[in-house]
Design an enzyme around this catalytic site. Sequence first.
Site, mmCIF file in Angstrom:
data_model
loop_
_atom_site.group_PDB
_atom_site.id
_atom_site.type_symbol
_atom_site.label_atom_id
_atom_site.label_comp_id
_atom_site.label_asym_id
_atom_site.label_seq_id
_atom_site.Cartn_x
_atom_site.Cartn_y
_atom_site.Cartn_z
ATOM 1 N N CYS A 80 4.915 -16.335 5.935
ATOM 2 C CA CYS A 80 5.267 -16.571 7.332
ATOM 3 C C CYS A 80 4.228 -17.484 7.992
ATOM 4 C CB CYS A 80 5.412 -15.227 8.048
ATOM 5 S SG CYS A 80 6.178 -15.282 9.676
ATOM 6 N N ASN A 81 3.666 -17.092 9.119
ATOM 7 C CA ASN A 81 2.682 -17.932 9.791
ATOM 8 C C ASN A 81 1.401 -18.079 8.992
ATOM 9 O OD1 ASN A 81 4.327 -18.515 11.944
ATOM 10 N ND2 ASN A 81 3.438 -16.998 13.320
#
Length: 203
Positions: free
Chosen positions: A108-109
Amino acid sequence: MSNEILYILLPDYAAHEAVYLSEAIASDEFALKKNPKYVNKVVAPTMEPVRSIGGFRTLPDYSFDTLPDDYAALVLIGGFGWSTPLAERVVPIVGQAVGKGRVVGAICNGASFMAKHGFLNSVKHTGNGLEQLKLWGGENYTNADGYVSAQAVSDKGMVTANGSAALEFARELLLVLANDTPERIEMYYQFNKQGFCSLFSDK
């Protein structure tokens, strides 16, 4: 080499992204493993509890200042903290891991953070879409051709995934780490992907 897997959790981390991997490391289908191949350890900015986006608080095993130099893998769990100045303190930690040839995972991030600092420029990778990697990475991200539109990608000891791919992320890391046989890892993946009723229907 130490058998510890270090999970980096920043404030407002996405707890679900660590679940499948950490569970498979510590247990099998019957119980907690008596002699696991690897041990899960949490790293946070300080030794104070770190809060997830869902409100759970996790007590770290190490802070950024006390994490060991020797470990089996470094895993960046996603969440909103990766866009904050605090995340910059992770750059040398990742740099050291890459330099020593450690297994590195980013979801993800966490994967976007990797793009921001040029860590994806020599590997095939994925993340929350190519546009986000370009946005976060700017001039430091020079490997758009290495982007793969897939849930999770493993290349040269680095595993990346998008935020909906916690299970695929786990599978790829379990394979890289040889946590179990490929057949048992695939069984774990299919059990969680398809569900109990699909695999073990009484009908």
